[in-house]
Design a protein around this motif. Structure first.
Motif, PDB file in Angstrom:
ATOM      1  N   GLY A   1       3.858 -49.800 -11.239  1.00 52.62           N
ATOM      2  CA  GLY A   1       3.932 -50.145 -12.667  1.00 52.62           C
ATOM      3  C   GLY A   1       2.997 -51.278 -13.062  1.00 52.62           C
TER       4      GLY A   1
ATOM      5  N   SER B   1       5.530 -52.391  -3.184  1.00 55.89           N
ATOM      6  CA  SER B   1       5.929 -51.038  -2.795  1.00 55.89           C
ATOM      7  C   SER B   1       4.743 -50.386  -2.080  1.00 55.89           C
TER       8      SER B   1
ATOM      9  N   ALA C   1       3.398 -47.616  -2.900  1.00 51.53           N
ATOM     10  CA  ALA C   1       2.455 -47.106  -3.902  1.00 51.53           C
ATOM     11  C   ALA C   1       1.487 -48.209  -4.312  1.00 51.53           C
TER      12      ALA C   1
ATOM     13  N   SER D   1      10.050 -48.049  -8.874  1.00 53.98           N
ATOM     14  CA  SER D   1      11.072 -47.096  -9.324  1.00 53.98           C
ATOM     15  C   SER D   1      12.331 -47.137  -8.462  1.00 53.98           C
ATOM     16  N   GLY D   2      12.191 -47.458  -7.160  1.00 52.60           N
ATOM     17  CA  GLY D   2      13.361 -47.530  -6.281  1.00 52.60           C
ATOM     18  C   GLY D   2      13.555 -46.277  -5.446  1.00 52.60           C
ATOM     19  N   ALA D   3      12.464 -45.745  -4.903  1.00 56.93           N
ATOM     20  CA  ALA D   3      12.553 -44.590  -3.986  1.00 56.93           C
ATOM     21  C   ALA D   3      13.345 -45.009  -2.741  1.00 56.93           C
TER      22      ALA D   3
ATOM     23  N   LEU E   1       6.867 -54.535 -18.502  1.00 58.39           N
ATOM     24  CA  LEU E   1       6.688 -55.689 -17.608  1.00 58.39           C
ATOM     25  C   LEU E   1       5.541 -56.593 -18.054  1.00 58.39           C
TER      26      LEU E   1
HETATM   27  P1  FAD Z   1       6.527 -45.360  -8.719  1.00 56.82           P
HETATM   28  O1  FAD Z   1       7.590 -44.538  -8.110  1.00 56.82           O
HETATM   29  O2  FAD Z   1       5.382 -44.659  -9.373  1.00 56.82           O
HETATM   30  O3  FAD Z   1       7.241 -46.300  -9.786  1.00 56.82           O
HETATM   31  C1  FAD Z   1       6.567 -47.115 -10.699  1.00 56.82           C
HETATM   32  C2  FAD Z   1       7.594 -47.681 -11.667  1.00 56.82           C
HETATM   33  O4  FAD Z   1       6.939 -48.550 -12.565  1.00 56.82           O
HETATM   34  C3  FAD Z   1       8.303 -46.607 -12.491  1.00 56.82           C
HETATM   35  O5  FAD Z   1       9.721 -46.755 -12.354  1.00 56.82           O
HETATM   36  C4  FAD Z   1       7.845 -46.882 -13.907  1.00 56.82           C
HETATM   37  O6  FAD Z   1       8.861 -46.641 -14.875  1.00 56.82           O
HETATM   38  C5  FAD Z   1       7.513 -48.365 -13.842  1.00 56.82           C
HETATM   39  N1  FAD Z   1       6.550 -48.813 -14.846  1.00 56.82           N
HETATM   40  C6  FAD Z   1       5.327 -48.289 -15.147  1.00 56.82           C
HETATM   41  N2  FAD Z   1       4.724 -49.010 -16.122  1.00 56.82           N
HETATM   42  C7  FAD Z   1       5.601 -49.997 -16.452  1.00 56.82           C
HETATM   43  C8  FAD Z   1       5.553 -51.049 -17.397  1.00 56.82           C
HETATM   44  N3  FAD Z   1       4.505 -51.243 -18.196  1.00 56.82           N
HETATM   45  N4  FAD Z   1       6.624 -51.865 -17.493  1.00 56.82           N
HETATM   46  C9  FAD Z   1       7.729 -51.685 -16.709  1.00 56.82           C
HETATM   47  N5  FAD Z   1       7.802 -50.692 -15.790  1.00 56.82           N
HETATM   48  C10 FAD Z   1       6.757 -49.873 -15.665  1.00 56.82           C
HETATM   49  N6  FAD Z   1       7.624 -46.767  -0.316  1.00 56.82           N
HETATM   50  C11 FAD Z   1       7.806 -48.084  -0.180  1.00 56.82           C
HETATM   51  O7  FAD Z   1       7.841 -48.835  -1.160  1.00 56.82           O
HETATM   52  N7  FAD Z   1       7.935 -48.625   1.084  1.00 56.82           N
HETATM   53  C12 FAD Z   1       7.889 -47.889   2.202  1.00 56.82           C
HETATM   54  O8  FAD Z   1       7.999 -48.442   3.306  1.00 56.82           O
HETATM   55  C13 FAD Z   1       7.721 -46.486   2.066  1.00 56.82           C
HETATM   56  N8  FAD Z   1       7.714 -45.699   3.156  1.00 56.82           N
HETATM   57  C14 FAD Z   1       7.595 -44.353   2.979  1.00 56.82           C
HETATM   58  C15 FAD Z   1       7.678 -43.513   4.113  1.00 56.82           C
HETATM   59  C16 FAD Z   1       7.595 -42.135   3.942  1.00 56.82           C
HETATM   60  C17 FAD Z   1       7.704 -41.276   5.180  1.00 56.82           C
HETATM   61  C18 FAD Z   1       7.417 -41.592   2.666  1.00 56.82           C
HETATM   62  C19 FAD Z   1       7.342 -40.098   2.479  1.00 56.82           C
HETATM   63  C20 FAD Z   1       7.331 -42.397   1.558  1.00 56.82           C
HETATM   64  C21 FAD Z   1       7.407 -43.784   1.706  1.00 56.82           C
HETATM   65  N9  FAD Z   1       7.332 -44.635   0.602  1.00 56.82           N
HETATM   66  C22 FAD Z   1       7.551 -45.964   0.767  1.00 56.82           C
HETATM   67  C23 FAD Z   1       6.915 -44.138  -0.738  1.00 56.82           C
HETATM   68  C24 FAD Z   1       8.073 -43.928  -1.698  1.00 56.82           C
HETATM   69  O9  FAD Z   1       8.587 -42.616  -1.542  1.00 56.82           O
HETATM   70  C25 FAD Z   1       7.583 -44.081  -3.156  1.00 56.82           C
HETATM   71  O10 FAD Z   1       6.525 -43.189  -3.380  1.00 56.82           O
HETATM   72  C26 FAD Z   1       7.110 -45.498  -3.498  1.00 56.82           C
HETATM   73  O11 FAD Z   1       8.081 -46.437  -3.110  1.00 56.82           O
HETATM   74  C27 FAD Z   1       6.879 -45.593  -5.004  1.00 56.82           C
HETATM   75  O12 FAD Z   1       6.387 -46.846  -5.326  1.00 56.82           O
HETATM   76  P2  FAD Z   1       6.608 -47.443  -6.761  1.00 56.82           P
HETATM   77  O13 FAD Z   1       8.055 -47.551  -7.048  1.00 56.82           O
HETATM   78  O14 FAD Z   1       5.776 -48.668  -6.883  1.00 56.82           O
HETATM   79  O15 FAD Z   1       5.898 -46.352  -7.693  1.00 56.82           O
END
Ligand code: FAD
Length: 334
Positions: A224, A249, A251, A282-284, A320
């Protein structure tokens, strides 16, 4: 149940069990003990029986003197040799295996850190034993609890191996005290095994901030934040205002917003600070696996249905780019 023990056919099992004695492997960097590795001592104490700590490196004896002050340790075994300075597993595993055999330890514990995860499986192979990884609870001398499937299920494992090799999750065994003990110090055996590996160099991310794995406050940014500039310009002042470590995260790391060493989650670091503030994450489940044991979880996200809000104690729904600067200003004045 892992597999039948060499002990099951031996009579007087209870007599053997009484000889329980644990070896906690402590980590060091440049001659200073790594206090997060004291989790191994805390877990060893829960087993009962005497606790010996093991240290090795260039300044082995000086390290042993530091380790002797760790509360709850009865004895220190040290080996002074530069070959063990960096904890290279190819060198360290035969060293540890020889000292375990000599000391007749029943339990060997290390942190579930890069070092522990690298060294202990090799020691287990050398001792023909099976590892128990990443435990979060000691139920008894042979039964341990560990999370699996990124923390979505909890497994109770019973090991009947004669020597139990265990890595412990630091956040589940807090409270190791570096002062207050007075252990006896002895020199261990040094097999001086031939090794095919040699330490060349390392590139470490430098930071004046608290260490992410042990910080009491963590602010963590996600996709985000949109860009590296967005990440740095919003997260750094927020972290400064709170005296917090910065996490990210996957991502955010994969998109190049933050260094790999900041990743929190299943494939990153496990943290359990007093406060975890997530921003645009997002809280995956894979992220939650690394932070859900935090004492207070606060989240900022524009999506009210983001899964992070299901585990957050406090949530702010909104943009944010507006909320974070406002919050940072308020915190600076607080
Ligand atoms: P996103 O899921 O894209 O979320 C972004 C968030 O930002 C959304 O909720 C959106 O609403 C918000 N947002 C966007 N713009 C704004 C704004 N202007 N203001 C407020 N909010 C906003 N992930 C990890 O983090 N750690 C790990 O160790 C990890 N290990 C993994 C291992 C495996 C085997 C796999 C398959 C995946 C793994 N992942 C891990 C990845 C995980 O599944 C998610 O893809 C990842 O956590 C997503 O990161 P994110 O929440 O930053 O991104």
């Amino acid at each position: 149940q892992l597999r039948p023990s060499q002990f099951t056919s031996v009579p007087h099992l209870s007599a053997l069990a009484r000889l329980l004695s644990s070896l906690a492997v402590l980590e060091q960097r440049n001659g200073t003990l790594n206090t997060s590795s004291l989790a191994a001592v805390v877990a060893a104490q829960k087993l009962g029986g005497p606790v010996t700590a093991f240290v090795a490196g260039k300044a082995g004896k000086a390290l042993a003197e530091q380790a002797a002050k760790v509360k709850g340790v009865d004895k220190i075994i040290y080996v002074e040799n530069e070959a063990y300075e960096r904890g290279l597993p190819e060198n360290y595993a035969p060293l540890l295996a020889e000292n375990i055999k000599k000391g007749e330890f029943t339990h060997v514990l290390a942190g579930n850190s890069a070092f522990g995860k690298n060294v202990l499986p090799r020691v287990a192979a050398l001792l023909d034993s099976q590892m128990v990884s990443d435990i979060i609870e000691v139920k008894s001398e042979d039964t341990f609890v560990r999370p699996i499937y990124a923390g979505n299920a909890i497994l109770t494992v019973q090991s009947t191996d004669a020597i139990k090799l265990i890595t412990v999750r630091g956040t589940a065994f807090n409270g190791g005290e570096p002062e207050g003990g007075s252990a006896e110090v002895t020199e261990g055996v040094d097999p001086k095994a031939e090794s095919v590996s040699e330490w060349l160099s390392e590139d470490l991310a430098k930071s004046d901030r608290p260490d992410l794995a042990t910080a009491s406050r963590v602010v963590s940014g996600g996709r985000g934040l949109k860009s590296k500039e967005g990440f740095d310009s919003l997260m750094q002042p927020l972290a400064d205002a709170l005296g917090a470590a910065i996490g990210a995260s996957r991502a955010a790391v994969d998109s190049g917003f933050a260094d790999n060493s900041l990743q929190v989650g299943q494939t990153g670091k496990n943290v359990a600070p007093q406060l975890y503030l997530s921003v645009g994450i997002s809280g995956a489940i894979q992220h939650l696996a690394g932070m859900k044991d935090s004492k207070v979880i606060a989240a900022i996200d524009k999506d009210p249905d983001a899964p992070i809000f299901q585990i957050a104690d406090v949530g702010l729904v909104g943009d944010l780019t507006k909320i974070v600067p406002e919050l940072t200003e308020k915190l600076k004045k607080a």
